[in-house]
Design an enzyme around this catalytic site. Sequence first.
Site, short mmCIF file in Angstrom:
data_model
loop_
_atom_site.label_atom_id
_atom_site.label_comp_id
_atom_site.label_asym_id
_atom_site.label_seq_id
_atom_site.Cartn_x
_atom_site.Cartn_y
_atom_site.Cartn_z
N HIS A 81 6.60 10.43 3.14
CA HIS A 81 7.93 10.76 2.62
C HIS A 81 8.10 12.27 2.48
O HIS A 81 7.21 12.96 2.00
CB HIS A 81 8.14 10.09 1.25
CG HIS A 81 8.20 8.60 1.33
ND1 HIS A 81 9.35 7.88 1.12
CD2 HIS A 81 7.24 7.67 1.61
CE1 HIS A 81 9.12 6.59 1.27
NE2 HIS A 81 7.84 6.44 1.56
N ASP A 209 -3.13 -4.33 8.50
CA ASP A 209 -3.25 -3.72 9.82
C ASP A 209 -4.61 -3.09 10.07
O ASP A 209 -4.84 -2.49 11.11
CB ASP A 209 -2.15 -2.66 10.01
CG ASP A 209 -2.23 -1.53 9.00
OD1 ASP A 209 -3.14 -1.55 8.14
OD2 ASP A 209 -1.37 -0.63 9.06
N HIS A 212 -4.18 0.59 6.54
CA HIS A 212 -3.76 0.71 5.14
C HIS A 212 -4.71 -0.04 4.22
O HIS A 212 -4.96 0.40 3.09
CB HIS A 212 -2.36 0.14 4.95
CG HIS A 212 -1.27 0.99 5.52
ND1 HIS A 212 -0.94 0.98 6.85
CD2 HIS A 212 -0.44 1.89 4.92
CE1 HIS A 212 0.07 1.82 7.06
NE2 HIS A 212 0.38 2.39 5.91
N ASP A 234 5.07 -3.07 7.45
CA ASP A 234 5.22 -1.61 7.35
C ASP A 234 5.63 -1.04 8.71
O ASP A 234 5.30 0.10 9.05
CB ASP A 234 3.93 -0.94 6.86
CG ASP A 234 4.23 0.33 6.07
OD1 ASP A 234 5.22 0.33 5.32
OD2 ASP A 234 3.49 1.31 6.19
#
Length: 281
Positions: A81, A209, A212, A234
């Site tokens: 972010h 996955d 993560h 995600d």
Amino acid sequence: GYGVDFSQPSEDVTAGVSLVAKKILEHGVTSFCPTLVTSPPAVYHKVLPQIKVHDGGPHGAGFLGFHLEGPFISLEKKGAHPERYLRTFRSGGIEDLMEAYGSLDNVAMVTLAPELPRSQSVVRELCQRGITVSLGDSPPAFMFWFWSLGSFCLHERCDTRNLFAGHSVANLSQAEDAVQHGASFITHLFNAMLPIPAGRTVFYGMIADGIHTNPAALRIAHRAHPSGLVLVTDAITAMGLPPGHHTLGQQVIEIQGLHAYVTGLPLPYSRRWLINDEFVS
């Protein structure tokens, strides 16, 4: 996915949502929540009013409402972010939220960090509006709490929406306060996650996955509480597209093989961009 970035202020968000809805239905997804990552207020004000909640069908997956992941998250746990758009609750809580988003009419989920000052009043207000609260992305001590908890109650919710509390460095006390005000979901379990007290209804999302979340952690969580597991893709804009450069909100993403990197950030921040049925077995 498929080149559609919900965090871009498009004039026709409906077309992008419809394309993704049609494509993901082919992989068994019957309903979904398009995610907007941390963005400037103008993006939320432009995008959110354009789509209304609707059912799915042969034409595509249903639209449950938007998932707003940010901007009220921890600076320390910001991940991909953009730091310049992160916000805190300065003027009392819900006023800051509405200033950023403009409206919550078409919102199903909100991710925030419960340790932010004045966040508890926001959690309470969102829950009253039908937005349930989730905790996530916090210290690894949560693993030991979760494992010792074993099986716990999972069905007390605030109506039909979800507020995700994630990208956070909240401690146990702050997490407990959030739960007492309505938190009932754990976002991205074991991806630097938060603790939650027993005796409350809690589901937990995991990004299975292999990046993560370690596969061993996934097995631990599932054995401790299998009925609470919610798989999270995600997935990003590049899902279904070839390697190259793509966008993730205000960031540029580079696809290399099965990994995605935020351009200019160190390699340890990477994410898969697979479609959900590729990591379900």
